[in-house]
Design a protein around this motif. Structure first.
Motif, PDB file in Angstrom:
ATOM      1  N   HIS A 196       0.852  -1.195   0.000  1.00 23.57           N
ATOM      2  CA  HIS A 196       0.000   0.000   0.000  1.00 23.57           C
ATOM      3  C   HIS A 196       0.888   1.245   0.000  1.00 23.57           C
ATOM      4  O   HIS A 196       1.908   1.285   0.692  1.00 23.57           O
ATOM      5  CB  HIS A 196      -0.906   0.063   1.238  1.00 23.57           C
ATOM      6  N   ILE A 232      -0.224   4.815   0.933  1.00 22.48           N
ATOM      7  CA  ILE A 232      -1.302   5.686   1.409  1.00 22.48           C
ATOM      8  C   ILE A 232      -0.788   7.120   1.414  1.00 22.48           C
ATOM      9  O   ILE A 232       0.341   7.370   1.833  1.00 22.48           O
ATOM     10  CB  ILE A 232      -1.724   5.281   2.838  1.00 22.48           C
ATOM     11  N   TYR A 233      -1.604   8.062   0.952  1.00 19.90           N
ATOM     12  CA  TYR A 233      -1.136   9.450   1.001  1.00 19.90           C
ATOM     13  C   TYR A 233      -2.274  10.419   1.270  1.00 19.90           C
ATOM     14  O   TYR A 233      -3.450  10.107   1.088  1.00 19.90           O
ATOM     15  CB  TYR A 233      -0.389   9.832  -0.288  1.00 19.90           C
ATOM     16  N   ALA A 234      -1.882  11.613   1.732  1.00 21.01           N
ATOM     17  CA  ALA A 234      -2.829  12.711   1.950  1.00 21.01           C
ATOM     18  C   ALA A 234      -2.060  14.015   1.793  1.00 21.01           C
ATOM     19  O   ALA A 234      -0.862  14.074   2.058  1.00 21.01           O
ATOM     20  CB  ALA A 234      -3.450  12.624   3.343  1.00 21.01           C
ATOM     21  N   CYS A 294      -7.058  12.570  -0.229  1.00 19.74           N
ATOM     22  CA  CYS A 294      -6.298  11.436   0.298  1.00 19.74           C
ATOM     23  C   CYS A 294      -6.556  10.203  -0.560  1.00 19.74           C
ATOM     24  O   CYS A 294      -7.476  10.180  -1.378  1.00 19.74           O
ATOM     25  CB  CYS A 294      -6.679  11.161   1.760  1.00 19.74           C
ATOM     26  N   GLU A 295      -5.736   9.189  -0.351  1.00 27.66           N
ATOM     27  CA  GLU A 295      -5.846   7.930  -1.103  1.00 27.66           C
ATOM     28  C   GLU A 295      -5.544   6.760  -0.174  1.00 27.66           C
ATOM     29  O   GLU A 295      -4.526   6.757   0.528  1.00 27.66           O
ATOM     30  CB  GLU A 295      -4.871   7.950  -2.284  1.00 27.66           C
ATOM     31  N   ASP A 296      -6.444   5.749  -0.154  1.00 29.92           N
ATOM     32  CA  ASP A 296      -6.253   4.563   0.688  1.00 29.92           C
ATOM     33  C   ASP A 296      -5.284   3.559   0.050  1.00 29.92           C
ATOM     34  O   ASP A 296      -4.603   2.829   0.763  1.00 29.92           O
ATOM     35  CB  ASP A 296      -7.589   3.851   0.921  1.00 29.92           C
ATOM     36  N   ASP A 297      -5.307   3.465  -1.284  1.00 33.27           N
ATOM     37  CA  ASP A 297      -4.525   2.476  -2.018  1.00 33.27           C
ATOM     38  C   ASP A 297      -4.782   1.061  -1.506  1.00 33.27           C
ATOM     39  O   ASP A 297      -3.857   0.278  -1.262  1.00 33.27           O
ATOM     40  CB  ASP A 297      -3.026   2.796  -1.965  1.00 33.27           C
ATOM     41  N   GLY A 319      -6.287   6.353   4.262  1.00 31.65           N
ATOM     42  CA  GLY A 319      -6.054   7.694   3.732  1.00 31.65           C
ATOM     43  C   GLY A 319      -6.841   8.747   4.479  1.00 31.65           C
ATOM     44  O   GLY A 319      -6.329   9.822   4.800  1.00 31.65           O
ATOM     45  N   LEU A 341      -5.358  11.917   6.588  1.00 33.41           N
ATOM     46  CA  LEU A 341      -5.784  13.298   6.352  1.00 33.41           C
ATOM     47  C   LEU A 341      -6.361  13.913   7.617  1.00 33.41           C
ATOM     48  O   LEU A 341      -6.108  15.086   7.931  1.00 33.41           O
ATOM     49  CB  LEU A 341      -6.818  13.335   5.226  1.00 33.41           C
ATOM     50  N   ILE A 355       3.205  10.671   2.308  1.00 32.05           N
ATOM     51  CA  ILE A 355       2.931   9.329   1.786  1.00 32.05           C
ATOM     52  C   ILE A 355       3.490   8.320   2.775  1.00 32.05           C
ATOM     53  O   ILE A 355       4.609   8.488   3.278  1.00 32.05           O
ATOM     54  CB  ILE A 355       3.601   9.100   0.410  1.00 32.05           C
TER      55      ILE A 355
END
Length: 275
Positions: free
Chosen positions: A172, A174-176, A191-194, A200, A204, A218
């Motif tokens: 994964h 993960i980012y925000a 944001c992104e959970d991936d 995510g 955030l 990230i």
């Protein structure tokens, strides 16, 4: 919560050491009968309760919210159960050194999120910093951080990171990010959970509580083959908090209290000298 309810789910709640001052309780819902949108609505309601009561104990408010949700659910028509496969652990990556992760020269991969490009903004690749990895039961977490002032820079940083095979192959990423728009006096954030459900959004939310701006964080996770449950969210947030602290986006609570105490002492000494 809805004791004896045949549709009652399993709920796990952990109280981190930062609760309730700077972090919400960590929870996990295991409810195969709960549809995706309903699960998201319930999670959003719990997050909203925390945001409205930051610094206060909100566990009982959460209990009441979940109870009301279950009552409303039982009064409506029961939907067909939809079992969603959990993607917490998907593939086992071999353990490699993570302290130096930026020597790859493979072409940049396309970044999935759609981002509007503002050509008037500076199109320079910001510097990217890497945090100290955290390893728990063979899973490894590492944070990466870059200052950003526009969406194009977010895209550039993500593309640059994905040039590295180790990061690109993480289970994964993960980012925000949070960007402050001076003209509108508002924040542009996403944001992104991936694949790591709700990770995510939690990241955030942490950045909102810490009130950081113009930064992209990230957190890469390499799964090691052992399920670690809710602890994974703790490690993701700790990685992010550590690198934000290291790069001076936030300060330790002790430092703030010392500064306040020092100011009080100076004022006291000043009053004594006046007398």
């Amino acid at each position: 919560m809805a004791e004896g309810d045949p549709a009652a789910d399993q709920r796990q709640v952990l109280l981190p050491s930062e609760y309730p001052s700077t972090a919400p309780p960590i929870y996990q819902l295991n409810a195969p009968w709960l549809r995706g949108q309903e699960r998201m609505d319930l999670s959003n309601s719990l997050e909203e309760i925390y945001i409205q009561n930051i610094g206060e104990s909100i566990l009982y408010l959460w209990v009441e919210k979940v109870r009301d949700f279950l009552i409303q659910k039982s009064q409506g028509t029961d939907p067909e159960p939809e079992v969603k496969s959990k993607t917490e652990e998907e593939e086992v990556e071999s353990e490699e050194e993570l302290t130096e992760v930026f020597d790859s020269e493979t072409p940049a991969q396309a970044v999935e999120p759609e981002m509007s490009e503002n050509k008037a903004e500076a199109e320079e690749l910001p510097p990217i910093d890497h945090g100290v990895p955290i390893t728990d039961r063979r899973s490894t977490f590492q944070a990466h951080l870059a200052p950003v002032v526009c969406l194009q820079q977010v895209k550039m940083v993500l593309s640059k990171l994905y040039e590295n095979k180790k990061i690109a192959n993480a289970t994964h990423n993960i980012y925000a990010y949070r960007i402050y728009c001076e003209d509108k006096q508002t924040f542009l954030q996403d944001c992104e959970d991936d694949g790591e459900t709700a990770a995510g959004g939690r990241l955030l939310h942490l950045m909102e509580i810490l009130n950081v701006r113009n930064v992209l964080v990230i957190v890469s996770r390499w799964y090691g083959g052992i399920l670690i449950g809710p602890d994974r969210f703790k490690h993701i947030n700790n990685c992010a908090r550590n690198i934000l602290l290291e790069k001076n986006y936030i300060s330790l609570p002790e430092e703030s209290s010392k500064a306040v105490g020092k100011n009080k002492k100076v004022k006291k000494d000043k009053k004594r000298s006046e007398h």
